[in-house]
Design an enzyme around this catalytic site. Sequence first.
Site, PDB file in Angstrom:
ATOM      1  N   THR A   1       0.233  12.699 -14.952  1.00 34.74           N
ATOM      2  CA  THR A   1      -0.144  13.472 -13.761  1.00 34.74           C
ATOM      3  C   THR A   1       0.100  14.976 -13.933  1.00 34.74           C
ATOM      4  OG1 THR A   1       0.355  11.581 -12.372  1.00 34.74           O
ATOM      5  CG2 THR A   1       0.306  13.717 -11.280  1.00 34.74           C
TER       6      THR A   1
ATOM      7  N   THR B   1      -3.425   5.497  -6.447  1.00 38.17           N
ATOM      8  CA  THR B   1      -3.339   5.241  -5.002  1.00 38.17           C
ATOM      9  C   THR B   1      -4.069   3.935  -4.677  1.00 38.17           C
ATOM     10  OG1 THR B   1      -5.403   6.386  -4.533  1.00 38.17           O
ATOM     11  CG2 THR B   1      -3.377   7.720  -4.482  1.00 38.17           C
TER      12      THR B   1
ATOM     13  N   GLY C   1      16.572  -0.207  17.361  1.00 40.70           N
ATOM     14  CA  GLY C   1      17.315   1.032  17.129  1.00 40.70           C
ATOM     15  C   GLY C   1      18.195   0.954  15.895  1.00 40.70           C
TER      16      GLY C   1
ATOM     17  N   ARG D   1       0.491  -1.907 -13.741  1.00 33.35           N
ATOM     18  CA  ARG D   1       0.091  -1.876 -12.334  1.00 33.35           C
ATOM     19  C   ARG D   1       0.586  -3.077 -11.519  1.00 33.35           C
ATOM     20  NH1 ARG D   1      -5.475  -0.513 -13.122  1.00 33.35           N
ATOM     21  NH2 ARG D   1      -4.915   1.683 -13.106  1.00 33.35           N
TER      22      ARG D   1
ATOM     23  N   GLU E   1       1.061   5.324  -9.448  1.00 32.89           N
ATOM     24  CA  GLU E   1       0.329   4.487 -10.420  1.00 32.89           C
ATOM     25  C   GLU E   1      -1.054   4.122  -9.911  1.00 32.89           C
ATOM     26  OE1 GLU E   1       4.135   2.469 -12.513  1.00 32.89           O
ATOM     27  OE2 GLU E   1       2.155   1.836 -13.136  1.00 32.89           O
TER      28      GLU E   1
ATOM     29  N   ASN F   1      -3.593  19.281 -11.023  1.00 32.74           N
ATOM     30  CA  ASN F   1      -5.016  19.053 -10.738  1.00 32.74           C
ATOM     31  C   ASN F   1      -5.521  17.750 -11.337  1.00 32.74           C
ATOM     32  OD1 ASN F   1      -5.425  21.543  -9.297  1.00 32.74           O
ATOM     33  ND2 ASN F   1      -5.174  22.555 -11.281  1.00 32.74           N
TER      34      ASN F   1
ATOM     35  N   GLN G   1       9.944 -15.809  20.890  1.00 29.31           N
ATOM     36  CA  GLN G   1       8.758 -16.056  20.076  1.00 29.31           C
ATOM     37  C   GLN G   1       8.230 -14.764  19.434  1.00 29.31           C
ATOM     38  OE1 GLN G   1       5.333 -17.866  22.056  1.00 29.31           O
ATOM     39  NE2 GLN G   1       5.732 -19.701  20.857  1.00 29.31           N
TER      40      GLN G   1
ATOM     41  N   SER H   1      -5.240  11.045  -9.366  1.00 25.80           N
ATOM     42  CA  SER H   1      -6.225   9.969  -9.384  1.00 25.80           C
ATOM     43  C   SER H   1      -7.374  10.325 -10.323  1.00 25.80           C
ATOM     44  CB  SER H   1      -6.761   9.737  -7.970  1.00 25.80           C
ATOM     45  OG  SER H   1      -5.733   9.226  -7.142  1.00 25.80           O
TER      46      SER H   1
END
Lengths: 261, 385
Positions: free
Chosen positions: B125, B365, B340, B242, B363, B128, B278, B131
Site C-alpha cells: 500500500t 476492502t 451501557g 485473504r 487486505e 495513491n 426473547q 485498492s
Amino acid sequence: MNIIVLVKQVPDTSEVKINRETNTLIRDGVPSIINPYDRYAIEEALRLREKHGGKVTALTMGPPQAAEALKEAVSLGVDDVVLLSDRAFAGADTWATSYAISMGIRKIGQYDLIIAGKQAIDGDTAQVGPETADMLGLPFIAYIRKIEKVENNTMVVERLMDEGYDVVETALPCVITVVKEINEPRVPSLKGKMKAKSLKVAPWSAKDIAADESKLGLKGSPTQVVRIFPPAPRGQREMLSGPLEEQAAAVVKKLKEQSLI
Amino acid sequence: MDYILTEEQLMIRDLARQIAVEKIVPVRAELDEHNKFPTDVMKAIAQADLLGLYIPEQYGGLGKGSLDFYIAIEELSKACLGVSTTYAANALGTYPLLLFGTDEQKKKYLPDIASGKKYVAFGLTEANAGSDASGIQTTARLEGNEYVLNGTKQWITNGGEADVYTVIAITDKSKGPRGASAFVVDKGTPGFTFGKKENKMGIRASSTTELIFNNCRIPKDNIIAKQGMGFIVAMKTLDSSRAGVGSQGVGVAQGAIDEAIKFARGRVQFGQPVTSFQAIQHMLADMQTQTEAARALVYSVARMIDSGAKDFSRASAMAKLFATDVAMKVTTDAVQVMGGSGYMKEYPVEKMMRDAKILQIYEGTNQIQRTVIGLDMIKEASKAK
C-alpha cells in the site's frame, strides 16, 4: 546441569470436596492438572537448562493417570519423565510419599538440583520438598523467588520472606521449592504436545526403586487425620493506607464508632 | 458445530486458546490503551511453534495447511485482533518468499521466521495505491549488481517491528502492471527508515508505520521471482492470506458472543436475567448463526486450498467478505446486548467492535472483494456458453 522437578497431579478446582467418612479428598469427576506451583518449578528448570545445558527430568508419584501430568511436562519441554506408580504407594501421607520419591531420585542417580513448587494446591502441606531433602541428606531452601547464579557446584538464591527476602548461598546438589514470583511459566509448544501425545510412560514400581515396603503407603504413614474442617471465617477486615497519623486517627474513629473505646 | 477437525488441529486450537487465555486476555486492554506492540505475547506464540505452522518442515516449520493456520488465527482473534493482526501479517509478509522465493532465499529467511527470531511485514500500500495497486509510485532501479529503491509505503502492519520486509516496487513504468517487481529488504539497510507510528481506531496492539526508501540499495539477488512479476506475487500473496482475514472475523465475532452471553446471564432487569427476554435470545441466536455460517465458509475455503486447488480467488474473497461483515455486525450487536456496560472500557466488547472495523477495510476492502467475486462470476458465465 541435571535437574529433577517434582510434580504433582491435582484436581483443577479450589473447591475440593471432602469425603466425611474417610477424611480424604473426593477426586472423582474433577479434571486434573499439574499443581500450579509446579509449573513455576518446571519453568525454572527449563530456563536453567537453556542457560547451563543438561537435562530436565520430571518425577511424580500417583495413580497411572498421573502420567498425564508428566505428558504435560513433556509438552512444556522436559526431556525425561519418571512415574512412580504401584498399589504399594497408595494411601501415603507426605512422609511415605517423600520416602518413595527419595528412592526414585536415588534410582535416577545423577542430578545437581531438585526443584518443587512451594506446595500443592490440594493438600497445601508444603512438606514433601523438605522431607525429600532430609531423606536424601541434602540442603533444602524453601520459597525461592530468584536463582541469582549457579557456578562451581554452588548456587545463590533469593528466599522470599514475609518482610523482604534473604540471599542464601548453598552447595549443590540441593532441594529448593519455588514461589510464583520466580518466573512466568510458558505455554506448551506444538512440537512438545506432539511428542507428549506419542509418549508411553512406563511406571516404576516399589520393587524398581528398591523401596522398603513397610515404609510405603498407608503402612508407612505416621499421619492420622482425625478431623477435617474449614477454619472459622475471619471477621471483616479493612486495610488502611496513607500517612501513619491519618491511619491512627481512622482507627481511633472506628473504635469509637463501635463503642470499643 | 463439529467440523471434524483432526487430533492435531484440536491440539493447535487448544494451544492457541491457552495462549489467548493465559498471555493475551490479561494484557489486551493495556496494549490497546497504550498502543503497545505485543512483544511478550509474540514470544509466547513463537515458543509454542505457532509462527512456523505454515512453513515447510525442510525450512524449520511444521508444514501445516491453511486450516491449521486459520484455527490458530481464530483462537488468537477471540482474545485480541491487534495480536492476531500482528501474527497474520507476519504470514502475509512471508507468503512472497514461500510462494515465489528461490531455495536460497527460503533457506536464508524461513528458518528464522519459523522460530520467531525474525518478524516479517508486507509492503504494498501507498498513499495513491491501496485498492488500486497499479498506482504504486515506489521505484526500484537496477544499477549494476544492485537495485536502488525510492518511495514511501503507507500503513504497513509490523512496520518498524519486523526484521524482514517484502516490498512491491515499479521496475519499469512503461509496462503498466507488468512493470512491478517484488523484493525482500532487511531492516537496517542504509536508506531504509520508518515513518511515524499510526494512531489507530482499533487493532492498536499492532504496529502500523510508513516504510521510507531513500536511495536504498539492495543486492540484485533480493528480487523475488522475476523482474515484472511483482503484481502476480502481490495478487497470489493476497489470495493466500485473504481467507485468513475471514478467520479473524470468525474469531472476534465468537469472542464478542462469548462475552455478551456471559454478561447477559448475570444481568438482571425487571427481576429476571435479561437472557429470559426473547429480544436478547433472538439477538444471540442471530449472532451465533451468522458466526457459524462464516466459520463454515472459512473452513470450507481452507480445505479447498489445502486440497491443492489452483484458483481460489473468488472463494477466498467470499470467505473474507462474509466473515468480516459478520464480525462487524456481531461485535456491534454484542455491545447492544450488553447495553451501557458494553460501551464501557471495563468490558472488552467495545474494543472488539473498534477492532472489527479494520477487517472490512484491510487486505482489500469488502467493496473490492465484491468486485473480485462479481467479475469472476461473469468471466465464468461467459466461458460457459
